[in-house]
Design a protein around this motif. Structure first.
Motif, PDB file in Angstrom:
ATOM      1  N   LYS A   1      26.216 -88.320 -12.829  1.00 51.67           N
ATOM      2  CA  LYS A   1      26.407 -87.666 -14.124  1.00 51.67           C
ATOM      3  C   LYS A   1      25.867 -88.604 -15.202  1.00 51.67           C
ATOM      4  O   LYS A   1      26.124 -89.803 -15.167  1.00 51.67           O
TER       5      LYS A   1
ATOM      6  N   PHE B   1      25.460 -90.618 -18.640  1.00 49.35           N
ATOM      7  CA  PHE B   1      26.357 -91.202 -19.642  1.00 49.35           C
ATOM      8  C   PHE B   1      25.594 -91.280 -20.954  1.00 49.35           C
ATOM      9  O   PHE B   1      24.595 -91.992 -21.061  1.00 49.35           O
ATOM     10  N   GLU B   2      26.039 -90.546 -21.952  1.00 51.39           N
ATOM     11  CA  GLU B   2      25.390 -90.493 -23.265  1.00 51.39           C
ATOM     12  C   GLU B   2      26.325 -91.086 -24.309  1.00 51.39           C
ATOM     13  O   GLU B   2      27.487 -90.698 -24.404  1.00 51.39           O
ATOM     14  N   PHE B   3      25.764 -91.995 -25.139  1.00 53.26           N
ATOM     15  CA  PHE B   3      26.654 -92.745 -26.038  1.00 53.26           C
ATOM     16  C   PHE B   3      25.899 -93.295 -27.246  1.00 53.26           C
ATOM     17  O   PHE B   3      25.878 -94.515 -27.412  1.00 53.26           O
TER      18      PHE B   3
ATOM     19  N   LYS C   1      21.182 -91.024 -24.102  1.00 50.81           N
ATOM     20  CA  LYS C   1      21.430 -91.276 -22.690  1.00 50.81           C
ATOM     21  C   LYS C   1      21.259 -92.763 -22.391  1.00 50.81           C
ATOM     22  O   LYS C   1      20.210 -93.344 -22.679  1.00 50.81           O
TER      23      LYS C   1
ATOM     24  N   ASP D   1      22.452 -93.042 -15.685  1.00 51.62           N
ATOM     25  CA  ASP D   1      23.112 -92.094 -14.786  1.00 51.62           C
ATOM     26  C   ASP D   1      24.174 -92.846 -14.003  1.00 51.62           C
ATOM     27  O   ASP D   1      23.873 -93.858 -13.359  1.00 51.62           O
ATOM     28  N   LEU D   2      25.395 -92.360 -14.053  1.00 47.41           N
ATOM     29  CA  LEU D   2      26.496 -92.977 -13.318  1.00 47.41           C
ATOM     30  C   LEU D   2      26.590 -92.320 -11.944  1.00 47.41           C
ATOM     31  O   LEU D   2      26.464 -91.097 -11.822  1.00 47.41           O
TER      32      LEU D   2
ATOM     33  N   THR E   1      34.154 -90.162 -22.876  1.00 44.50           N
ATOM     34  CA  THR E   1      33.278 -89.190 -22.214  1.00 44.50           C
ATOM     35  C   THR E   1      33.784 -88.901 -20.798  1.00 44.50           C
ATOM     36  O   THR E   1      34.448 -89.730 -20.156  1.00 44.50           O
TER      37      THR E   1
ATOM     38  N   SER F   1      32.049 -88.698 -18.143  1.00 43.94           N
ATOM     39  CA  SER F   1      31.384 -89.541 -17.143  1.00 43.94           C
ATOM     40  C   SER F   1      32.244 -90.748 -16.791  1.00 43.94           C
ATOM     41  O   SER F   1      32.449 -91.061 -15.613  1.00 43.94           O
ATOM     42  N   LEU F   2      32.736 -91.433 -17.795  1.00 39.82           N
ATOM     43  CA  LEU F   2      33.573 -92.611 -17.535  1.00 39.82           C
ATOM     44  C   LEU F   2      34.945 -92.212 -17.003  1.00 39.82           C
ATOM     45  O   LEU F   2      35.580 -92.992 -16.284  1.00 39.82           O
TER      46      LEU F   2
ATOM     47  N   LEU G   1      27.196-101.301 -18.839  1.00 37.35           N
ATOM     48  CA  LEU G   1      26.701-100.158 -19.622  1.00 37.35           C
ATOM     49  C   LEU G   1      26.586-100.503 -21.103  1.00 37.35           C
ATOM     50  O   LEU G   1      25.641-100.064 -21.785  1.00 37.35           O
TER      51      LEU G   1
ATOM     52  N   LYS H   1      32.767 -96.101 -29.535  1.00 37.96           N
ATOM     53  CA  LYS H   1      32.611 -94.652 -29.656  1.00 37.96           C
ATOM     54  C   LYS H   1      32.482 -94.238 -31.106  1.00 37.96           C
ATOM     55  O   LYS H   1      31.675 -93.353 -31.456  1.00 37.96           O
TER      56      LYS H   1
END
Length: 330
Positions: free
Chosen positions: A155, A157-159, A162, A165-166, A241, A243-244, A263, A312
């Protein structure tokens, strides 16, 4: 019965049978005996070293096999590098019962991801092979995942852009039951169709992943979307998110915290690249004002997952500024 002397030999005559009695004082006897004894000793030594060399060779071949398997796993992760907003799952089938060891280090600019393997051969576990190292992979799992069949899903990870990918690694022998999960989680897990992930009709031996609205259940993992926490094995980590969140569910704390640090290091480096792009575009007459240096400072100051909330806030601010810009950076 009678005895007769003939030279240095004594012959004993008994009922027609002749038996020679050797004279032990004769030199030939001593020389022959010593030669045989020496040959036996040397033969034993040679045999010992031959067996020892064979065992070492077998162990070396087993270690090479484990090392090659670790490298093959790292290569197999490449197809999981997804496009924007995609999630996908894939089975991983190994020829023998294996332990995949997830190693994570957070030093230097990007840290490193190490994958090593130990295999069960002739009923015994081999020594762990030499690990395969990658600098752009992020695997979330327990330190050691055992089985012959495994599942991996990824999935992004966008922060706010992007970052990576995790990849989430689980053994096919372990089932996860997501109890009373939010609708978006149920839909996502249903779309993955991963055989060991359930949201209903869970097997009795499932690892229970409970969400904050669950009461009266004995949970193995507790997820709180309000406080953005995951509690597991009597320890708590923080996430931002979805993803995490998955990373925290499938990982031991040490692995999770290490991957979060990695990350944030990657986030910082990407933010600097986007900042250079901003300066380049602005120089060509397209005005952009995105506080990317503030995001790099925030990412650099992170010490553990509890600091994610501050990063964040900076990421959301940068994301909003980019959307308002006439020339978007990503």
């Amino acid at each position: 019965m009678s005895n007769k002397k003939r030279g240095n030999k004594t012959i004993k005559i008994d009922n027609g049978f002749h038996i020679k009695r050797l004279n032990f004082r004769k030199k030939g006897f001593i020389q022959i005996s010593f030669a045989w004894l020496f040959a036996i000793i040397i033969g034993t030594i040679i045999l010992f070293f031959a067996i020892y060399a064979s065992m070492k060779l077998i162990k070396t071949e087993e270690s090479v096999s484990a090392t090659e398997t670790g490298k093959e796993i790292t290569v197999l992760l490449n197809p999981l590098e997804t496009g924007f907003g995609e999630e996908r799952t894939t089975p991983l089938i190994l020829p023998v019962e294996s332990r995949i060891i997830n190693g994570c280090e957070s030093f230097a600019n990007f840290g490193e991801q190490e994958v090593s393997v130990s295999q069960k051969i002739r009923g015994k576990w081999t020594d762990t092979g030499v690990g395969s190292v990658a600098y752009n992979k992020y695997i979330f799992s327990n330190k050691s995942v055992q089985g012959k069949n495994f599942y991996l899903f990824s999935k992004p990870f966008e922060f706010p852009f992007k970052v990576a990918d995790l990849i989430f690694l689980t053994s096919a022998e372990e089932n996860y039951c997501f109890i009373d999960s939010p609708e978006k989680v149920r839909e996502e897990l249903a779309s993955l169709s991963q055989p060991n992930l359930f949201t209903e009709n869970c097997p009795s031996d499932s690892i229970k992943v409970c969400f904050e609205s669950v009461t009266g259940e004995k949970c193995d993992v507790s997820v709180d979307f309000n406080d953005k926490t995951v509690e597991k094995d009597s320890s708590m980590v923080y996430f931002e998110t979805d993803s995490l969140m998955y990373g925290a569910v499938f990982s031991e704390k040490e692995i999770y915290e290490c991957q979060v640090l990695r990350l944030m290091k990657r986030l910082r480096e990407l933010a600097l690249i986007y900042n250079d792009k901003e300066n380049l575009i602005s120089g060509k007459g397209c005005s952009i004002d995105v506080n990317l240096l503030g995001l790099t400072d925030s990412a650099s100051s992170l010490r553990n997952s509890a600091d994610l909330v501050a990063v964040k806030l900076a990421a959301d601010e940068v994301g909003d500024e980019n959307k308002r810009a006439y020339c978007e950076l990503w």
